[in-house]
Design an enzyme around this catalytic site. Structure first.
Site, mmCIF file in Angstrom:
data_model
loop_
_atom_site.group_PDB
_atom_site.id
_atom_site.type_symbol
_atom_site.label_atom_id
_atom_site.label_comp_id
_atom_site.label_asym_id
_atom_site.label_seq_id
_atom_site.Cartn_x
_atom_site.Cartn_y
_atom_site.Cartn_z
ATOM 1 N N GLU A 40 0.623 -1.321 0.156
ATOM 2 C CA GLU A 40 0.064 -0.041 -0.094
ATOM 3 C C GLU A 40 1.070 1.250 0.194
ATOM 4 O O GLU A 40 1.912 1.508 0.822
ATOM 5 C CB GLU A 40 -0.863 0.224 1.320
ATOM 6 N N ASP B 111 -6.725 1.748 -8.614
ATOM 7 C CA ASP B 111 -5.502 1.997 -7.846
ATOM 8 C C ASP B 111 -4.566 0.810 -8.334
ATOM 9 O O ASP B 111 -4.928 -0.137 -8.632
ATOM 10 C CB ASP B 111 -5.571 2.156 -6.313
ATOM 11 N N HIS C 61 -3.670 -3.144 -8.088
ATOM 12 C CA HIS C 61 -5.096 -3.529 -7.849
ATOM 13 C C HIS C 61 -6.049 -3.414 -8.708
ATOM 14 O O HIS C 61 -7.073 -4.178 -8.851
ATOM 15 C CB HIS C 61 -5.375 -2.655 -6.650
#
Length: 304
Positions: free
Chosen positions: A145, A193, A183
């Protein structure tokens, strides 16, 4: 006085001369992590119990543990942006049981890397997703992330740290270059994303992900014969014409190419959008142009 000095010195050494004595704000969740990991370790060490109830079967004379095994090996890296406004916000989100989301790594705007889970453990980052025939990416991937709200550039410090993390993962786990994806690639209907501002080409130049050949959209000059009307047996004129250097095969099917690359094409518009977020990075909600189909065809050949 000597005693007070000794106690103060002990406190400093206990904290580390250069380290802060501040309490780790995630001490409680770190304790929970250790407890869960210990429970899994205990379960793995235990001799498998005989089944009971409806699904029973004859047991061997004794339990035999094989010597040939290892931990589950990740084979994909999935890159996300957090869609939140700070690293702290994301760390808090990933340590709250009620959110049921997590990631192996979180990288801040300042380049600081937080590893939240061992690479061999299963994080909850991909959700309902698909890549090729793989319908459970969480079980075969590492999630990363990036602290980014989805509408801002990705800072150089962050990308430098990301490339370092990817290099470590590629070396330690033998992850193929084409298996570094986003993603949106694995969940095209639900996710966008990392955003079109993410520097996928920079990653590909460093060996993480594939990219199309730079000359795929080049034009070239060719001589073409143009018939001359009127006079019998007149020689045709030779004219210079600019034409594409590459052309699509006559029966090229973009959806077939997307499917072979790995995209879930059950929703064609979503699949095209995900492809454009990754490789085109503008006009992502528009249909593929002829130039973009050339890019797709070039990439399709690389994934074969």
């Amino acid at each position: 006085m000597k005693r007070i000095f000794t106690q103060a010195l002990t406190l400093l050494l206990g904290c580390g001369l250069l380290a802060s004595c501040a309490t780790n704000p995630y001490a409680a969740t770190n304790k929970s992590y250790k407890k869960q990991a210990k429970a899994y370790a205990k379960s793995l060490r235990a001799i498998p119990a005989a089944p009971t109830g409806e699904h029973t079967y004859p047991q061997g004379d004794y339990w035999v543990g094989t010597t040939n095994f290892n931990l589950r090996k990740p084979n994909f890296v999935i890159i996300h942006h957090t869609a939140q406004n700070s690293t702290e916000h994301t760390l808090k989100t990933f340590t709250m049981p009620k959110t049921s989301v997590s990631s192996h790594y979180v990288i801040g705007r300042d380049g600081k890397v937080y590893q939240m889970l061992h690479d061999h453990m299963r994080a909850w980052h991909g959700g309902n997703s698909r890549w090729g025939s793989n319908t459970d990416l969480n079980s075969s991937s590492i999630g990363i992330e990036l602290d980014n709200n989805g509408s801002e550039p990705f800072p150089e410090e962050m990308i430098t740290s990301l490339i370092a993390v990817l290099g470590k993962l590629k070396k330690e786990h033998g992850i193929p270059a084409e298996n570094f994806i986003g993603h949106a690639d694995i969940a095209p209907v639900r996710k966008v994303d990392p955003s079109p501002l993410f520097p996928w080409k920079t990653l590909a130049d460093n060996g993480f992900g594939l990219w199309f050949d730079e000359d795929v959209l080049e034009k070239e000059l060719v001589l073409r014969e143009v018939p001359v009307g009127g006079e019998k047996d007149a020689s045709p004129l030779l004219v210079m014409e600019t034409v594409p250097k590459y052309t699509l095969p006559e029966h090229f099917n973009p959806l077939d190419a997307l499917r072979i690359i790995g995209y879930d094409v059950r929703n064609p518009e979503a699949a095209v959008r995900a492809f454009k977020i990754h490789f085109i990075q503008n006009d992502v909600n528009s249909p593929l142009t002829e130039d973009e189909k050339l890019i797709l065809y070039n990439l399709y050949q690389k994934y074969l």
